[in-house]
Design an enzyme around this catalytic site. Sequence first.
Site, PDB file in Angstrom:
ATOM      1  N   GLU A 247       0.824  -1.212   0.000  1.00  0.00           N
ATOM      2  CA  GLU A 247       0.000   0.000   0.000  1.00  0.00           C
ATOM      3  C   GLU A 247       0.856   1.259   0.000  1.00  0.00           C
ATOM      4  OE1 GLU A 247      -3.107   0.166  -0.519  1.00  0.00           O
ATOM      5  OE2 GLU A 247      -3.714  -1.909  -0.241  1.00  0.00           O
ATOM      6  N   ARG A 251       0.686   3.836  -3.216  1.00  0.00           N
ATOM      7  CA  ARG A 251       0.040   5.114  -2.893  1.00  0.00           C
ATOM      8  C   ARG A 251       1.056   6.208  -2.605  1.00  0.00           C
ATOM      9  NH1 ARG A 251      -5.731   4.021  -0.350  1.00  0.00           N
ATOM     10  NH2 ARG A 251      -5.889   1.767  -0.511  1.00  0.00           N
ATOM     11  N   ASP A 365      -4.345  -9.241  -9.067  1.00  0.00           N
ATOM     12  CA  ASP A 365      -4.638  -8.361 -10.197  1.00  0.00           C
ATOM     13  C   ASP A 365      -3.453  -7.571 -10.729  1.00  0.00           C
ATOM     14  OD1 ASP A 365      -4.595  -6.971  -7.816  1.00  0.00           O
ATOM     15  OD2 ASP A 365      -6.394  -5.790  -8.221  1.00  0.00           O
ATOM     16  N   GLU A 499     -12.222   0.659 -10.799  1.00  0.00           N
ATOM     17  CA  GLU A 499     -11.808  -0.245 -11.866  1.00  0.00           C
ATOM     18  C   GLU A 499     -12.712  -0.205 -13.100  1.00  0.00           C
ATOM     19  OE1 GLU A 499      -9.938  -1.198  -8.171  1.00  0.00           O
ATOM     20  OE2 GLU A 499     -12.089  -1.165  -8.642  1.00  0.00           O
ATOM     21  N   THR A 585      -0.722   1.066 -10.473  1.00  0.00           N
ATOM     22  CA  THR A 585      -2.001   0.455 -10.134  1.00  0.00           C
ATOM     23  C   THR A 585      -2.869   1.334  -9.243  1.00  0.00           C
ATOM     24  OG1 THR A 585      -2.998  -1.669  -9.511  1.00  0.00           O
ATOM     25  CG2 THR A 585      -1.303  -0.769  -8.042  1.00  0.00           C
TER      26      THR A 585
END
Length: 606
Positions: A247, A251, A365, A499, A585
């Site tokens: 994360e 981010r 993913d 998404e 992502t």
Amino acid sequence: MPVATLLPFTATPNRKSASPTSFRLTEKFILLLVFSAFITLCFGAIFFLPDSSKLLSGVFFHSSAVETNTRTGPDSSDSGSAGSEDRILAKIRKDHEKALLEAKDTLQKRTDEIQDDILKDKEKVIKEAMGQGGNDINNLPFVEYRRPPGATGHEPLDPETRERRAKVKEMMKHAWDGYRRYAWGSNELRPVSKQGHSSNLFGSIKGATIVDALDTLYIMEMFEEFDAATDWVEKNLDFNVRVSVFEVNIRFVGGLLSAYYLSGKEVFRRKAVELGEKLLPAFKTPTGIPWALLNLKSGIGRKLALGAGCSSILAEYGTLHLEFIHLSRLSGNPEFGQKGLYPNYLNPNSGQWGQHHVSVGGLGDSFYEYLLKAWLMSDKTDEEGKKMYYDALQAIETNLMRKSSGGLTYIAEWKGGLLEHKMGHLTCFAGGMIALGADGAPADKTGHQMEQAAEIARTCHESYARTALKLGPEAFRFDGGVEAIATRQNEKYFILRPEVIETYMYMWRFTHDPKYREWGWEAVQALERHCKLEGGYSGVRDVYASTPNHDDVQQSFYLAETLKYLYLLFSDDDHLAFDHWVFNTEAHPLPVIRRDKTEAKPNQVE
């Protein structure tokens, strides 16, 4: 982004100290107490026993006195010697009192304060060592900054598109203003209760919404808000905390890198490299696969307890490459680049695969996404990444991709030898991914892959259209006589995920089919009608209920991804054009690395 939730950090059993000669905190307390008691006893006796000055001169200063007598002779006056002894005694008394005060102050501190002091001393030593030839983040190598094309766009010519784009910017301002007013410095906003929110997803780090939103603010030309966010990053962003490696990478590292490439502000490069340096200890495992969780203060990592045999998650350890390649380029440290269709779990100790669970949604993913994007970001020179992506895509089509009786294409999940006919909202990113990679596929497969992308986009749109709120559920199923509908209560929620919008944006860019902009506008209207509150935007607990029940969380990715993709959907193609930018992502744009330029000038970006 994974659906995993972080558990509280705990000490790792049987973990040795980082240094074999270091003491535990309790041992340091004992040594300090013994030392203080010894000094008090010795000097107490010296100061209060009779003829203490003679005792001192005879014991402590014997050699000095002999030397003085030898130099001055037997007839010399000893007044000078006595004065010297008095000065020495006064200094000793002063040093003793200072030591006692420091010991008293230390013993009055809490354990965590003493630990912080020790860590600060260690960091000071490290910084001094860096100044003697290490990689000092405040003295990074020179990089010739060039802003890649398309950092900001221009107004669309079509009036309706221009109006819709302006509406998305208005939504961003409402979300940002609510966060700034009620939750400034916190990770996220609770728009119903109007206060800050921080889930254990982030660990102890703060300011996720600020860092996640930096590039969105910039590309929407909200420069006043961008400057306020920049100021907070420079003054308040602290990395001496516990984090999720994944994360924080997508981010925070991604957000800081993107903000640097868009604005050229050196503070973002410095902060990104500093954070990257603190993440490197996560790779100190027997296999080199990083720990899922890391204490950035101590450098101690641990596994993620998800009932997966203490394994790492494919989407996490496989989603570091894009950011770490850019960290190497901006820092001059090749170690970042060196670190940075399989099952979803791998044990970082043994290197053995964990649970037999394969998916293109949560847990797996972004790994497949990064295979493709590594090739694109390398200016299409990373042939290994390209081959791995197209091999994985073929395996996905063969083993996971299915078509319902109603004609909807979906990507199922494989668990323990059985196919589960469920598709998650997270998996809806795959439509955009397949469209992005279709151009590089063999000529006889390009058209086929674009058809697959379009079919997945339609299926994900149906998952929205078949709900009462026209917002998509967390997961939807194709069994028991239902198609593209959530049948379990714990799959009916919507948390402002991006998404589906992401796939619309990619499909618009590659086809210019107007239905994708229309579908995006439907989502805007649903968000405004059911998620907008006075304090910001909130997710809802059941998209099939006629009246929304808000979950009271404005996710940081709503500003980083959902609103950014909507804005780009209604922008011209040259705004963050795919020829020059690759999105990580978390939708943070990173520039393509041009090999023809970097060979001539290794420190030049784009």
